[in-house]
Design a protein around this motif. Structure first.
Motif, short mmCIF file in Angstrom:
data_model
loop_
_atom_site.label_atom_id
_atom_site.label_comp_id
_atom_site.label_asym_id
_atom_site.label_seq_id
_atom_site.Cartn_x
_atom_site.Cartn_y
_atom_site.Cartn_z
N ARG A 1 -32.88 12.36 6.05
CA ARG A 1 -31.74 11.47 5.85
C ARG A 1 -31.78 10.30 6.84
O ARG A 1 -31.48 9.16 6.48
CB ARG A 1 -30.43 12.24 5.99
CG ARG A 1 -30.16 13.18 4.84
CD ARG A 1 -28.78 13.83 5.00
NE ARG A 1 -28.62 14.96 4.12
CZ ARG A 1 -28.38 14.89 2.81
NH1 ARG A 1 -28.27 13.72 2.24
NH2 ARG A 1 -28.26 15.98 2.10
N ALA A 2 -32.15 10.60 8.07
CA ALA A 2 -32.24 9.54 9.08
C ALA A 2 -33.35 8.56 8.73
O ALA A 2 -33.19 7.34 8.90
CB ALA A 2 -32.49 10.16 10.46
N VAL A 3 -34.49 9.06 8.25
CA VAL A 3 -35.59 8.18 7.84
C VAL A 3 -35.14 7.29 6.70
O VAL A 3 -35.34 6.07 6.72
CB VAL A 3 -36.84 9.00 7.44
CG1 VAL A 3 -37.88 8.12 6.77
CG2 VAL A 3 -37.44 9.70 8.65
N LEU A 4 -34.50 7.87 5.68
CA LEU A 4 -34.06 7.09 4.53
C LEU A 4 -33.04 6.04 4.93
O LEU A 4 -33.12 4.88 4.49
CB LEU A 4 -33.47 8.02 3.46
CG LEU A 4 -33.03 7.31 2.17
CD1 LEU A 4 -34.22 6.69 1.47
CD2 LEU A 4 -32.31 8.29 1.26
N THR A 5 -32.10 6.40 5.77
CA THR A 5 -31.09 5.45 6.23
C THR A 5 -31.74 4.30 6.99
O THR A 5 -31.43 3.13 6.76
CB THR A 5 -30.04 6.15 7.13
OG1 THR A 5 -29.42 7.18 6.37
CG2 THR A 5 -29.01 5.19 7.64
N ALA A 6 -32.66 4.63 7.90
CA ALA A 6 -33.34 3.59 8.68
C ALA A 6 -34.16 2.67 7.78
O ALA A 6 -34.09 1.44 7.90
CB ALA A 6 -34.23 4.22 9.74
N VAL A 7 -34.92 3.25 6.87
CA VAL A 7 -35.78 2.45 5.99
C VAL A 7 -34.94 1.55 5.09
O VAL A 7 -35.30 0.40 4.84
CB VAL A 7 -36.72 3.37 5.17
CG1 VAL A 7 -37.42 2.59 4.05
CG2 VAL A 7 -37.74 4.02 6.07
N SER A 8 -33.82 2.06 4.62
CA SER A 8 -32.96 1.24 3.76
C SER A 8 -32.39 0.03 4.51
O SER A 8 -31.98 -0.95 3.90
CB SER A 8 -31.82 2.08 3.17
OG SER A 8 -30.90 2.46 4.16
N ARG A 9 -32.40 0.11 5.84
CA ARG A 9 -31.93 -1.00 6.68
C ARG A 9 -33.09 -1.84 7.21
O ARG A 9 -32.89 -2.73 8.04
CB ARG A 9 -31.14 -0.45 7.86
CG ARG A 9 -29.85 0.22 7.44
CD ARG A 9 -29.12 0.76 8.63
NE ARG A 9 -27.90 1.42 8.18
CZ ARG A 9 -27.29 2.37 8.85
NH1 ARG A 9 -27.76 2.78 10.01
NH2 ARG A 9 -26.20 2.92 8.38
N GLY A 10 -34.31 -1.52 6.77
CA GLY A 10 -35.48 -2.27 7.22
C GLY A 10 -35.96 -1.87 8.60
O GLY A 10 -36.67 -2.61 9.26
N GLN A 11 -35.56 -0.67 9.03
CA GLN A 11 -35.96 -0.19 10.35
C GLN A 11 -36.94 0.97 10.21
O GLN A 11 -37.02 1.61 9.17
CB GLN A 11 -34.73 0.27 11.13
CG GLN A 11 -33.73 -0.82 11.37
CD GLN A 11 -32.45 -0.31 11.98
OE1 GLN A 11 -32.07 0.83 11.77
NE2 GLN A 11 -31.79 -1.16 12.74
N ALA A 12 -37.66 1.24 11.27
CA ALA A 12 -38.61 2.34 11.30
C ALA A 12 -38.01 3.47 12.15
O ALA A 12 -37.95 3.35 13.37
CB ALA A 12 -39.94 1.88 11.87
N GLY B 1 -37.68 -2.72 13.77
CA GLY B 1 -37.92 -3.20 12.41
C GLY B 1 -39.25 -2.69 11.87
O GLY B 1 -40.26 -2.74 12.58
N SER B 2 -39.26 -2.18 10.65
CA SER B 2 -40.48 -1.58 10.11
C SER B 2 -41.59 -2.60 9.95
O SER B 2 -42.75 -2.30 10.25
CB SER B 2 -40.20 -0.85 8.80
OG SER B 2 -39.58 -1.72 7.87
N ASP B 3 -41.28 -3.81 9.50
CA ASP B 3 -42.31 -4.84 9.37
C ASP B 3 -42.86 -5.22 10.74
O ASP B 3 -44.06 -5.40 10.91
CB ASP B 3 -41.76 -6.08 8.67
CG ASP B 3 -41.47 -5.84 7.20
OD1 ASP B 3 -42.02 -4.87 6.63
OD2 ASP B 3 -40.71 -6.62 6.62
N GLN B 4 -41.96 -5.34 11.70
CA GLN B 4 -42.36 -5.69 13.06
C GLN B 4 -43.26 -4.60 13.64
O GLN B 4 -44.29 -4.87 14.24
CB GLN B 4 -41.12 -5.88 13.93
CG GLN B 4 -41.42 -6.21 15.37
CD GLN B 4 -40.16 -6.20 16.23
OE1 GLN B 4 -39.16 -5.60 15.87
NE2 GLN B 4 -40.22 -6.86 17.36
#
Length: 104
Positions: A65-76, A83-86
């Motif tokens: 759930r934490a992974v999904l929440t973070a990814v949905s916000r563009g975070q890793a 930021g996941s892209d960063q």
């Protein structure tokens, strides 16, 4: 898709790590490459787990759930909210630096 990018980057890290081992690279270089590989594996496991949970093949855990929440916000999630892209760009740059250093 993010999983494809992670798989490709992970394959590059594995190639550089193997080349470093064959070249008897310094211990610090092997540690850096192993760290990159571990980070990418953690990311792939998190994204893969979310995918399986979305399909109903596995249960949602607090981590997923934490992974999904973070990814949905563009975070890793695996990098404490960076930021996941960063994060992925930094890993790719790091691997390229290590590859260049290894090739001399």
């Amino acid at each position: 898709p993010p999983s494809k990018v992670l798989a490709e980057t992970s394959a590059q890290v594995a190639q550089v790590l193997e080349a470093a081992k064959q070249a008897a690279a310094p211990f610090w270089l092997l540690l850096e490459l192993q760290s990159c590989q571990d980070q990418l594996q953690n990311a792939r496991q998190g994204l893969g787990g979310c995918y399986n949970a979305l399909l109903g093949d596995t249960r949602w855990t607090p981590r997923l759930r934490a992974v999904l929440t973070a990814v949905s916000r563009g975070q890793a999630h695996w990098t404490k909210g960076r930021g996941s892209d960063q994060w992925l760009g930094a890993v790719e740059d790091h691997v390229e630096f290590l590859r260049e250093w290894l090739s001399g």
